[in-house]
Enzyme design. Sequence first.
Site, PDB file in Angstrom:
ATOM      1  N   VAL A   1      32.550   6.141   0.171  1.00 19.60           N
ATOM      2  CA  VAL A   1      33.410   4.741   1.662  1.00 19.60           C
ATOM      3  C   VAL A   1      32.439   5.074   2.881  1.00 19.60           C
ATOM      4  O   VAL A   1      32.952   4.822   3.760  1.00 19.60           O
ATOM      5  CB  VAL A   1      34.498   4.543   1.225  1.00 19.60           C
ATOM      6  CG1 VAL A   1      35.077   3.606   1.948  1.00 19.60           C
ATOM      7  CG2 VAL A   1      34.491   4.086  -0.682  1.00 19.60           C
ATOM      8  N   GLU A   2      32.834   6.470   2.928  1.00 23.87           N
ATOM      9  CA  GLU A   2      33.270   7.405   4.817  1.00 23.87           C
ATOM     10  C   GLU A   2      32.265   7.751   5.109  1.00 23.87           C
ATOM     11  O   GLU A   2      31.984   7.197   6.613  1.00 23.87           O
ATOM     12  CB  GLU A   2      34.171   8.113   5.050  1.00 23.87           C
ATOM     13  CG  GLU A   2      35.906   8.483   4.431  1.00 23.87           C
ATOM     14  CD  GLU A   2      36.467   7.876   5.532  1.00 23.87           C
ATOM     15  OE1 GLU A   2      35.678   7.500   6.726  1.00 23.87           O
ATOM     16  OE2 GLU A   2      37.433   7.152   5.216  1.00 23.87           O
ATOM     17  N   THR A   3      31.430   8.641   5.030  1.00 20.36           N
ATOM     18  CA  THR A   3      30.131   8.255   5.863  1.00 20.36           C
ATOM     19  C   THR A   3      28.863   8.342   4.638  1.00 20.36           C
ATOM     20  O   THR A   3      27.806   8.708   5.342  1.00 20.36           O
ATOM     21  CB  THR A   3      30.336   9.688   5.429  1.00 20.36           C
ATOM     22  OG1 THR A   3      30.256  10.861   5.310  1.00 20.36           O
ATOM     23  CG2 THR A   3      30.903  10.151   6.800  1.00 20.36           C
TER      24      THR A   3
ATOM     25  N   TYR B   1      40.297   0.020   1.116  1.00 23.30           N
ATOM     26  CA  TYR B   1      39.728   1.077   1.220  1.00 23.30           C
ATOM     27  C   TYR B   1      40.180   1.811   0.146  1.00 23.30           C
ATOM     28  O   TYR B   1      39.222   2.056  -0.664  1.00 23.30           O
ATOM     29  CB  TYR B   1      40.635   0.987   2.194  1.00 23.30           C
ATOM     30  CG  TYR B   1      39.942   2.405   2.521  1.00 23.30           C
ATOM     31  CD1 TYR B   1      38.525   3.161   3.503  1.00 23.30           C
ATOM     32  CD2 TYR B   1      40.641   4.182   2.356  1.00 23.30           C
ATOM     33  CE1 TYR B   1      37.909   4.186   3.458  1.00 23.30           C
ATOM     34  CE2 TYR B   1      40.217   5.170   2.243  1.00 23.30           C
ATOM     35  CZ  TYR B   1      39.256   5.232   3.000  1.00 23.30           C
ATOM     36  OH  TYR B   1      38.793   7.159   2.821  1.00 23.30           O
TER      37      TYR B   1
END
Length: 309
Positions: free
Chosen positions: A93-95, A292
């Site tokens: 999800v982050e990168t 999230y």
Amino acid sequence: MAFADDVAERRGLDADWLRSTLGQARFLPQVPRLMLPPARGTAKNWEAYRARFIDEVRVGAGVRFWQQHRSALARAEREYGVPAEIIVGIIGVETLYGRHMGNIRVLDALATLTFDFPDAHPRAAERRVYFRGELEQFLSMAQRGGTDPFEPRGSYAGARGLGQFMPTSWARWAVDFDHDGHIDLYGSPEDAIGSVANYFLAHGWTPGMATHYSVMFDPAGADMATLMAPDILPTFSAERMAELGAAVLGAGAQHSGPLALVELQNGDAPPSYVAGTQNFYAVTRYNWSSYYAMAVIELGREVAQARGR
């Protein structure tokens, strides 16, 4: 410059270096705008949010990441008790597993948010204090570590590396998981994996506990005011939730810890609900959003299932 002198005095750092470094920071006009929440009345939509993070490209990349780093993920699970799929979900999800780590100069992002945070934000004062601390930590780490403060790149909020750690998170919870003598959250997936797991353990992750359970109830007949008052903070026993009109299903009916009724809005359609455990809450400590957290959980689950296939 007053900030530089204050940090130098409190942390025992070189004031001239701090002044010179901050004097070269640049205001980024787009960053304050990106910090503002959606306009009042904008409907949240879980299905649309989910679609941004769970698709064939991200799931496929997650399978490859898991295969390439399966030994580090297994070791992190053993040592910290955090499932591999949660770690894989976070980094995905982050990168997108390192593909999108951000290309904004961290010094500029943090200085902009320290000195020019938008007044229109509902928590502007609190957020200025937060970013002031992050800028201070970033400068301290650069000077004490002898690194170039102008080189690191990251997100518009100043987060860096595969897991998008802020400076204080890097200082407190990043670990040298590959045992090469230094911490590298950009180029070492092993360090990123261990650091994400260590972060979760420090923020209340309980090994072996589910993140959430299904619930069955009629919102029109439940005591929604009481159920929703704590927001996502686990507060109610499964028995108490049932008394308030929300029955926790399956193994959740015997869950011994506190639960929260988590609402995920779906635009004009009826919301979705789950009973979140302490581990669901732990995921939200990485990013304070139930949307999230659910995206991380479901991406990790989808990658695990695709890997099994």
